[in-house]
Design a protein around this motif. Sequence first.
Motif, short mmCIF file in Angstrom:
data_model
loop_
_atom_site.label_atom_id
_atom_site.label_comp_id
_atom_site.label_asym_id
_atom_site.label_seq_id
_atom_site.Cartn_x
_atom_site.Cartn_y
_atom_site.Cartn_z
N THR A 130 0.84 -1.20 0.00
CA THR A 130 0.00 0.00 0.00
C THR A 130 0.88 1.25 0.00
OG1 THR A 130 -1.73 -1.22 1.17
CG2 THR A 130 -1.84 1.19 1.26
N GLU A 131 1.93 1.21 0.77
CA GLU A 131 2.85 2.34 0.85
C GLU A 131 3.54 2.57 -0.50
OE1 GLU A 131 6.27 1.79 3.41
OE2 GLU A 131 5.80 3.71 4.39
N GLN A 132 3.93 1.49 -1.12
CA GLN A 132 4.57 1.59 -2.43
C GLN A 132 3.63 2.24 -3.44
OE1 GLN A 132 7.70 0.49 -3.65
NE2 GLN A 132 8.40 0.17 -1.56
N LEU A 133 2.40 1.78 -3.43
CA LEU A 133 1.41 2.35 -4.35
C LEU A 133 1.17 3.82 -4.03
CD1 LEU A 133 -1.16 -0.58 -4.50
CD2 LEU A 133 0.00 0.43 -6.49
N ALA A 134 1.06 4.11 -2.76
CA ALA A 134 0.77 5.49 -2.34
C ALA A 134 1.91 6.41 -2.74
CB ALA A 134 0.55 5.53 -0.82
N LYS A 135 3.13 5.96 -2.49
CA LYS A 135 4.29 6.81 -2.84
C LYS A 135 4.31 7.09 -4.33
CE LYS A 135 7.56 5.54 0.87
NZ LYS A 135 7.47 6.82 1.59
N ALA A 181 -0.07 8.52 -5.21
CA ALA A 181 -1.00 9.33 -4.40
C ALA A 181 -1.07 10.76 -4.90
CB ALA A 181 -0.61 9.28 -2.93
N ASN A 182 -0.03 11.19 -5.53
CA ASN A 182 -0.06 12.56 -6.03
C ASN A 182 -0.21 12.63 -7.55
OD1 ASN A 182 0.35 14.29 -3.55
ND2 ASN A 182 1.99 12.78 -3.31
N ASN A 183 -0.52 11.49 -8.13
CA ASN A 183 -0.78 11.45 -9.57
C ASN A 183 -2.15 12.09 -9.81
OD1 ASN A 183 -1.61 10.67 -12.17
ND2 ASN A 183 -0.32 8.83 -12.10
N TRP A 223 -9.19 6.28 -4.16
CA TRP A 223 -8.57 5.02 -3.80
C TRP A 223 -9.60 4.07 -3.19
CZ3 TRP A 223 -3.20 3.82 -3.98
CH2 TRP A 223 -2.39 4.87 -4.45
N GLN A 224 -9.46 2.83 -3.55
CA GLN A 224 -10.28 1.78 -2.90
C GLN A 224 -9.37 0.86 -2.09
OE1 GLN A 224 -13.02 -0.74 -5.37
NE2 GLN A 224 -12.01 -2.45 -4.34
N ILE A 225 -9.67 0.72 -0.82
CA ILE A 225 -8.90 -0.19 0.03
C ILE A 225 -9.46 -1.60 -0.13
CG2 ILE A 225 -8.34 -0.79 2.44
CD1 ILE A 225 -7.05 1.81 1.53
N MET A 229 -4.67 5.50 6.08
CA MET A 229 -3.72 6.47 6.63
C MET A 229 -2.39 6.43 5.90
SD MET A 229 -5.38 8.33 8.64
CE MET A 229 -6.94 7.95 7.84
N ILE A 230 -2.03 5.25 5.43
CA ILE A 230 -0.77 5.14 4.66
C ILE A 230 -0.88 5.99 3.39
CG2 ILE A 230 0.59 3.52 3.25
CD1 ILE A 230 -0.05 1.39 5.45
#
Lengths: 656, 656, 656
Positions: free
Chosen positions: C121-126, C129-131, C137-139, C226-227
Amino acid sequence: MKIGVDYYPEQWDRALWQTDADLMARTGVKLVRLGEFAWSRLEPKDGEFDFTWLDEAISNFSRHAMGIVLCTPTSCPPLWMYETYPDIVQVGTDGNRLQTGIRAHRCLNAPMFLYYAKRITEQLAKRYANNPAVAAWQIDNELEAYPCTCEVCRGLFRDWLIDKYDDLANINAAFGNIVWSGEYSDISQIQPPNAYPKAWQNPALCLEYSRFSADMTAKFAHDMAMIIKRENPRAKVTTNTFFSENTPDFYKLFSTLDFVSFDNYPPVKLTDEDGMSSSHAFRLDMMRGVKQKNFWVMEQLSGPTGSWMPMGPTPRPGQIKGYAMQAMAHGADTVMHFRWRTANKGAEMYWHGLIDHSNVPGRRFNEFAELCRLAPKLSVIETTELVSDVAILYSPDNDTAFRIQPQTEGFSYFEQLRYFHAAFSKYGVNVDIVSPTTDLSKYKAVIAPSMYIYDKSSAENIYRYVIKGGTVVMTARSGVKDPCNNCIMEPLPTVYREMIGAEVSEYDPIGKEEQTIVDFAGNTYKCRQWCDILELGTARAYAEYKDSFYSGKPAVTMNRYCSGVAYYIGTVCHMDFYEKFAGNIMKQTGIPRLKDLPKGVEVTTRTNGLDDYIFFFNNSEQEADIILPKAMFSIIDDTEKDKLKLKPFDMDIVRK
Amino acid sequence: MKIGVDYYPEQWDRALWQTDADLMARTGVKLVRLGEFAWSRLEPKDGEFDFTWLDEAISNFSRHAMGIVLCTPTSCPPLWMYETYPDIVQVGTDGNRLQTGIRAHRCLNAPMFLYYAKRITEQLAKRYANNPAVAAWQIDNELEAYPCTCEVCRGLFRDWLIDKYDDLANINAAFGNIVWSGEYSDISQIQPPNAYPKAWQNPALCLEYSRFSADMTAKFAHDMAMIIKRENPRAKVTTNTFFSENTPDFYKLFSTLDFVSFDNYPPVKLTDEDGMSSSHAFRLDMMRGVKQKNFWVMEQLSGPTGSWMPMGPTPRPGQIKGYAMQAMAHGADTVMHFRWRTANKGAEMYWHGLIDHSNVPGRRFNEFAELCRLAPKLSVIETTELVSDVAILYSPDNDTAFRIQPQTEGFSYFEQLRYFHAAFSKYGVNVDIVSPTTDLSKYKAVIAPSMYIYDKSSAENIYRYVIKGGTVVMTARSGVKDPCNNCIMEPLPTVYREMIGAEVSEYDPIGKEEQTIVDFAGNTYKCRQWCDILELGTARAYAEYKDSFYSGKPAVTMNRYCSGVAYYIGTVCHMDFYEKFAGNIMKQTGIPRLKDLPKGVEVTTRTNGLDDYIFFFNNSEQEADIILPKAMFSIIDDTEKDKLKLKPFDMDIVRK
Amino acid sequence: MKIGVDYYPEQWDRALWQTDADLMARTGVKLVRLGEFAWSRLEPKDGEFDFTWLDEAISNFSRHAMGIVLCTPTSCPPLWMYETYPDIVQVGTDGNRLQTGIRAHRCLNAPMFLYYAKRITEQLAKRYANNPAVAAWQIDNELEAYPCTCEVCRGLFRDWLIDKYDDLANINAAFGNIVWSGEYSDISQIQPPNAYPKAWQNPALCLEYSRFSADMTAKFAHDMAMIIKRENPRAKVTTNTFFSENTPDFYKLFSTLDFVSFDNYPPVKLTDEDGMSSSHAFRLDMMRGVKQKNFWVMEQLSGPTGSWMPMGPTPRPGQIKGYAMQAMAHGADTVMHFRWRTANKGAEMYWHGLIDHSNVPGRRFNEFAELCRLAPKLSVIETTELVSDVAILYSPDNDTAFRIQPQTEGFSYFEQLRYFHAAFSKYGVNVDIVSPTTDLSKYKAVIAPSMYIYDKSSAENIYRYVIKGGTVVMTARSGVKDPCNNCIMEPLPTVYREMIGAEVSEYDPIGKEEQTIVDFAGNTYKCRQWCDILELGTARAYAEYKDSFYSGKPAVTMNRYCSGVAYYIGTVCHMDFYEKFAGNIMKQTGIPRLKDLPKGVEVTTRTNGLDDYIFFFNNSEQEADIILPKAMFSIIDDTEKDKLKLKPFDMDIVRK
């Protein structure tokens, strides 16, 4: 008649104990059952006992002159025990160990469970067995013949078999193990049948495992009772039994106990299942028959029932009182209601007691209070018992064996017993339900349905009875199996063939299909499930088939044998047949019949040798009018009557 | 026609062997099957063999000139084997190992089981393969494609997949493992699908596991057969197959065996399931189609059946004889009845034989004796076989795949086959049921229902047949899947679209709802389960929908393709439709039809090239009258007849 | 209104990506959901990440100006993870670990799963997330309150209980563990209830375990969100929820997420279940009520559904478009169809998308395209929301508790909510379904069915509402339980008694039997399941019983309490009662009613404060004619209308 209640002081605030006892005393409660399930309070830690609260609870009730029924709490070991000894929990038929935190899940054979069970029982016995307030003891709760497959049970089963058969060769022969190459070459190969998959099981193995389980359960009850008797040989000890999937062998279970007690939950909603509206009385008569003595009801219906399953309807007006009195009419002298107040916590909070969760006494309680007020009037009944002209034979072996191999779709051993019971009951006579080895000489007619598993003493007992002039009624699937649940290599009904005077040339398991039979008088009836096609020897046809390729063949026969008569019913019918048949049997054997009883009215008679008391119970939702043959004295109304008017679930008792 | 019986000498007292053999000989029994399940007597201890009793048993029968069918006993290993090698037992789909003491529970892939199975088979082969009394061999009993999930099976499945797909990348692609991130990165990650929970399974994996299981079962049968052939290359080897939840792939199973044998238990109680009264013949025709040769019945219905499940009705008069002859009419030359005498012990004691537990021969035995008396008359039939104008294609792959993904409520692959079989049978013609890869050129019409899983050679075979002038009938759910059970990305029926000349624009899985279709002649029929909404290309509409939003759209089409004709039925109907449709097909293709056959009368023809023998079987409970087109010679009654009067389950055979 | 689709690039050949995107763009798709289930492609080996394909997929769509909904793929861990950490898989209620190779089987509490889930999740977010293309986002996917019984869950449950209750003594007291000697003496004795056998469970333990599971699921969703927020605090995060056997606590689950999204599969086949034809809207209103805000549909019905279970019928013409617009009418602003194209592989290949396996767009796709064309017209709706006069209270605690103890045969908490929802909906008003702790002051009527488990703030909230003049409707089984699922020792409805002004003297759980009630106006209705027998305090009877021993007793009451009114319905009726009752409530409280709406027509209103938009949806298979009270402007047809003619599943929207 004594009325009591089941009470769990440990589940309630102390503040309630006194007010509950006061209300009980005012209401007329004479007995209180205590201690069931309370092990974790009696022994909060391994070996640390606390009886102070129980002392207090007992004196709380005994100071109101109420007697105590004290239970051993072994149905629910405290959780600390599982922690150290997880093996004390049963293993189910699929090999999984049951979870903790429920009830009745302990293995009755687990050594460490037995160690603790004996110790707590001994502690209780030492403390209370000579307490004059203790009127009776209840061992455990609703013991069943559990099909546990734990290692200990496996080992004991092997020992039990070797004890019975001496060696593996005998077991192999008795079980027919050569079929499917299942011959044991080492004792370790013996496994209980309750495994995976459920099918394909050897019926001989299945029956023996069931007998083993029943024996172990009876042994447990006996051993616990002896611990109490050691402290007070005059202590009255029972266990409360019920009907379940793993019904124990009632005869074995109670053989060394002092009396039978039963958990009595009659159906709130009346059903007229094929005319057997009086069917609940069947269970009461079966309980009386276990020791052929009067019995107790240890738990009596008090409100709606339900738990994890949905609740059923609330008892209708009249049922709280009426069903307690129905039990008395069939031999219960003491009825304990389950329970004083509905539990507010735990898995059974919807198995309602007399008082609701609100602790506000309501309609059901008021009816119970009425029962309590009436009870002293009925003390004259306590010295009476039921004497019957008719007996139905119930054999646990047959019951089990038919569960193992259900003969045909719809076939039910219990159903057959209930049909005969209902048929004779419709004529207002007492009916006993007893073991096939009971002395039958006192009966004018004996019904022996589906004597499936051969038992030498039972068969000899029946022959002896008929030879000396008795009238016996047998039915299809008699004499089929040897004691090991193997088929006997003789024409059916094998050992009974001579007495029946007919033999089965072939049978047709028609299941739920219906066919027709016609009796000697030209009456026709539907039959189903099973058709024995009979060839007459010395017998005559009582009824014959009208359908299929055996039209014209006998379906029911009658044979004069020595001084007696033996009937054989080769099929299964509906109530119309059994009612007519019972009437004929009663005519032939000179059993007096009441005629034209309103539907649902049950009549039984208790006697003390001098006086006969006739019980008329209206087990229906309609008012019933009954004309008495002569004026008789009602001990309910203290007045002479020549007719009775009974409201739904009302009872009247007249002295003959 | 040869009549035999199944016999288990090891289950009976020696005293009975001789009297049984005498009675068999007198009755006319020609073959006796022995040895099934007898491993614990053939090898009582590991490596200690005892064939003396079997020698005696064989000579007991052979001295009466009866032939022996010898079984390998591998269905039931002796208990001593499990003791040392508990791993030889299958592990069920829920991960639990099956219990011992039953049958068919050994894992066919377990190394130690195979070691012992080969050794006992070899021992038997060495001793008896050249014994002239031994007419044939049966491998094991009722082999299934067991969904075992034991460690060995898991490992072999992985090997099998790698053999087929070369590497994990190919498997991942073929299985679509990227869905739900199920891509294998290591071979150890491959698991059989038969696990917990049962849902959510990848259909590609499921189909491959089923194929693997079927392969392993076929390999086992083959390996065992080869052991026998090593000793005697001319030994005739079969296995007795049946229909079950885990039906093996019949084509694979018998590919290297000498002939097909079948356990034949037709229904005692006739049902007219949607008009398919003749449905049992479907199974017989399927058995004949496996090797497209005559077959044996290795177990034939002989009495009421039941065991742990309730018993069903007893065979009606005529069925013992009639059903044996029905099997012959469909290609069975040898019929062995299961069993001589009903077992008195073991789990199958209520699966009745010819003689009851009593050992008193009765009605059923007498009818069997009649059959035996008749059999020699029918020897002329032995050189004949059935030649059919109509074939129905049965594909084990389709069968399995539809079990994995039941398309819509009520949809059944087998039911479709049976409808067509019943429809053509009503006109008195022979119907073959064969593999889709069979040479079809000899048929005038080929029915290919729901050709769901694409198989290149099958598809080419069907195209080739139609191109050369054949008439094919296809139905909904054809061409749906690639060989891996994935959906093909083309308009349905994909690979068959060109030939069908129509395509499916959409489908409506209506389940148990019913709608209406109307055919070109204005007849209406109910349809259900599935509605393909068709768009015509070169095809014409044979019937169209009358309901829903696709009213007016084609439901059934007909397309002339090259020299042939291809029908497509996009929905599922009832018997009325299929009967009319079959009639039309027969008219179009010039297949001669018998008209106005009484209900339940089944007609087939066997020929030796010179003479045709027509079998008229009255598979009903009413007497049937049949007018023959001309006078013919009955080989049953040795007389010329121009009409037949058949009692229920009676057969007549006339020479054309 | 925004229309999107769910798409799985990793499941399709690259060749299709571009053509799919082109067609989407041409069709008018605005949003594409990606990444769900793609973990094995995002992290093919432990710690080796590959985002290149996802980069490409995102730009493939974003270059057409489509927004992306990016999913975290944690529902399906790659197989390499199970290999090293087999403990990350859930253990079922029977103690067996679930198999791998399926979905949603990971244990949300397993430490190693959490380690990996957080990392991916962190990898995806990094990375994303700002794209700017990422709209939301769907968890995970369809998170449930899994009843996992693995060791980790057991431990966490113990911690959770200790956190809540401080010590074992409090737990023992709260759970009533003394019943059946279940008192914990060590924390290790606490076990989840989902074990063997399923019955006999303590309802207090069951409820707490369910709450624990719901908490853990909400915590998982929160932690993952939160991530993402850490990388971009303005990221919009949701999870897609649905109704299942283990429905999560919606209020908890979404409490820290940005918006609710729902997987919306309305029934294709309309049923008129006891008059509740509009019942699917109930689910939409419940979703809107979770956060009392507009919501998204993350998966919308697009074709026939089925998988391992049989397929159901295909959506009728009008349903693809109509059901999307129905969702909008109830508060959905974005509707994403599941899925663009039907999967050709994997377990869900028969859960159809917009385009069939053939990849040929058909009828359903065309209707979807029509929807896309219409959507821009509806942008005016996006700033509107539903304002309701009526609220129904939904409590997850009650929902769970009624599953644990089903009160009587047929009783269903959800059914009661749905009856009231359907009844008010028939009058064309908006209905909110909200938490019992919501501010109720804005409602004219509040329906609080079966407020079974006492919750202080809920009870106070309801009292506050009524005291200030509100009208509340309560029903049987209110106030029964304390927060621990134990029965309250007070007359029912206990805490609500004062407000209701009546009390339950007794109840009758009649199950599926039916009885009759009659209301104040003389109308009679059938009632069933449960009968509270009421005694009036300050209340008046609204309806009374006509049957059984409580004939004449109140069944429904009305009480003026402070400035408000409290109704109590002591039984369960059919739609006729609820419809009439709702009408009366609306009259009393001044809620405007539409009368004579054609059957199946659903009317809701959305407002932006200035303009009101009225939605008329014909949820039936018949054409519907509606006369408007005055001419209004249709934003669908851009024209003034005074009557509407709606085809099946058609919608019109008029500005008031």
